[in-house]
Motif scaffolding. Structure first.
Motif, short mmCIF file in Angstrom:
data_model
loop_
_atom_site.label_atom_id
_atom_site.label_comp_id
_atom_site.label_asym_id
_atom_site.label_seq_id
_atom_site.Cartn_x
_atom_site.Cartn_y
_atom_site.Cartn_z
N THR A 97 0.83 -1.21 0.00
CA THR A 97 0.00 0.00 0.00
C THR A 97 0.87 1.25 0.00
O THR A 97 0.64 2.19 -0.78
CB THR A 97 -0.93 -0.01 1.23
N ALA A 117 -10.16 -3.78 6.45
CA ALA A 117 -10.46 -2.47 5.87
C ALA A 117 -10.02 -1.35 6.81
O ALA A 117 -9.43 -0.35 6.37
CB ALA A 117 -11.96 -2.36 5.58
N ALA A 118 -10.26 -1.53 8.11
CA ALA A 118 -9.87 -0.51 9.09
C ALA A 118 -8.35 -0.34 9.11
O ALA A 118 -7.83 0.79 9.11
CB ALA A 118 -10.39 -0.89 10.48
N CYS A 127 -7.18 1.54 6.11
CA CYS A 127 -7.45 2.98 6.23
C CYS A 127 -6.38 3.65 7.09
O CYS A 127 -5.90 4.73 6.76
CB CYS A 127 -8.84 3.20 6.85
N VAL A 172 -3.15 3.91 4.99
CA VAL A 172 -3.25 4.93 3.93
C VAL A 172 -3.25 6.33 4.52
O VAL A 172 -2.50 7.21 4.07
CB VAL A 172 -4.54 4.69 3.09
N ALA A 173 -4.06 6.54 5.57
CA ALA A 173 -4.16 7.87 6.17
C ALA A 173 -2.81 8.32 6.71
O ALA A 173 -2.38 9.46 6.48
CB ALA A 173 -5.21 7.86 7.28
N SER A 228 3.68 3.98 9.01
CA SER A 228 2.42 3.54 8.40
C SER A 228 2.27 2.03 8.48
O SER A 228 1.18 1.51 8.78
CB SER A 228 2.36 3.97 6.93
N GLY A 269 -0.49 0.21 10.97
CA GLY A 269 -1.52 -0.59 10.32
C GLY A 269 -1.48 -2.03 10.80
O GLY A 269 -2.52 -2.65 11.09
#
Lengths: 251, 108
Positions: free
Chosen positions: A190, B73-74, B77, B80-81, B92, B96
């Motif tokens: 990602t 999914a959480a 997010c 990515v954020a 990150s 995550g």
């Protein structure tokens, strides 16, 4: 103080990272400054990889073997998942080919012509990771020299193996299973996607990739990676040829 | 226990293919640099391949149940954020993964 490359920049694939403008006169010390940001960013990923290895039921030292011999982070993660389900060797070969095919393009700008001596050149191509590429490819027209390039690669390699080994030992010592450690790989891809997008702000490419990935997932869930990337590569080539025909020789 | 010869073969095949992909292009790098199509491909393929790898690896995470899918999914997010906000890859990825492990463990 020489400017330090930002810790995330080595993960941006197509662009280089500005290197320290000044040199200390010692190739090793220059290499430490060059490799510091990327090396530290790789540590948590290495740790997660190590944990994944022992929690998949492999002995801890396989993490050391994978990390030092295969030395391709994303492939190592996928490899743990593949050997855990005893995937056929042919499938492992195809996965290695697909996941690392991007390295083919690194020859375009990695300064191998500056590396002298056959052993150094063999090691330099072996250890040509995303991070090593990103750090060195932006250096031109300045010259780095054999020693500095090799030291950068050795430092990155040692940090990766150390992180993986430490993670594997920690994973083996943990009394409980940690579900979801494999998410580190998804997170890595990602982050790489976001940084690759930032480098080019190209909208059709990600849209095309998502469509190809989704089509492959629906058609053949078992061969999603092979079918998805092949579709995407074919579509991209078609797109480039079409654009060239329409736009003349502008590109 | 996994057969050690199978593991050795898997490592040897992976290493050989990876090294070939990294080293062989230098043999033809002169022609490669001249081919405009190859240069354009080298700019566009990495992003798309990374996105397909995200989709592929999400498929391997065990998103069989609705709650597992929501956890993944959480975590995505969060990653990515954080990457958009701080641009710190290590942070990150670590954050995550921590969210994923914590939430999945609490699901039991």
């Amino acid at each position: 103080m020489p400017p330090e490359p930002p810790a995330t920049a080595p993960l941006t694939l197509p662009t280089g990272v500005p290197l320290a403008a000044e040199t200390t006169g010692s190739p090793f010390r220059d290499a430490v400054v060059d490799a510091r940001g990327a090396g530290l960013a790789m540590l948590p990923i290495g740790l997660a990889f190590g944990v994944l290895v022992t929690q998949s039921g492999l002995d801890w030292w396989w993490a050391t073997v994978f990390a030092s011999v295969v030395y391709a982070g994303s492939l190592e993660f996928l490899l743990v998942g593949l050997v855990a389900v005893a995937a056929p060797l042919s499938q492992i070969a195809v996965t290695a080919l697909l996941v690392n095919s991007r390295h083919v393009f690194y020859a375009l700008s990695f300064p191998l012509h500056e590396v002298r001596g056959t052993p150094a050149r063999v090691y330099s191509t072996f250890a040509l990771t995303d991070e090593a590429y990103a750090i060195t490819a932006g250096a031109a027209p300045r010259r780095l020299g054999t020693a500095r390039i090799i030291w950068i690669q050795v430092i990155l390699h040692v940090l990766w193996v150390a992180g993986a080994t430490a993670g594997a030992l920690a994973g083996a010592a943990l009394p409980v299973q940690l579900p979801g450690v494999g998410f580190a790989l998804t997170a890595l891809f990602t982050v790489l996607s976001i940084e690759a997008f930032r480098a080019r702000h190209d909208i059709p490419t990600p849209v095309l990739a998502i469509v190809c990935g989704a089509v492959a997932m629906l058609l053949t869930p078992d061969n999603m990676l092979l079918v998805g990337t092949s579709l995407f590569a074919a579509a991209t080539i078609a797109r480039l040829l079409l654009r060239r025909r329409r736009g003349g020789s502008s590109s | 226990m996994t057969d050690p010869w199978y593991l050795v073969s898997a490592v040897a095949i992976s290493a050989a293919i990876t090294w070939t992909l990294r080293a062989a292009p230098f043999l033809v790098v002169g022609q490669l640099r001249r081919a405009a199509l190859v240069r354009e491909l080298s700019e566009q393929l990495p992003l798309g391949i990374m996105i397909i790898l995200v989709m592929y690896s999400v498929g391997g995470l065990g998103i069989s149940s609705l709650s597992e899918g929501a956890v993944t999914a959480a975590s995505l997010c969060v990653t990515v954020a954080l990457q958009l906000w701080r641009r710190n890859a290590a942070l990150s990825i670590l954050a995550g993964t921590a969210v994923q492990v914590t939430l999945l463990s609490s699901l039991g």
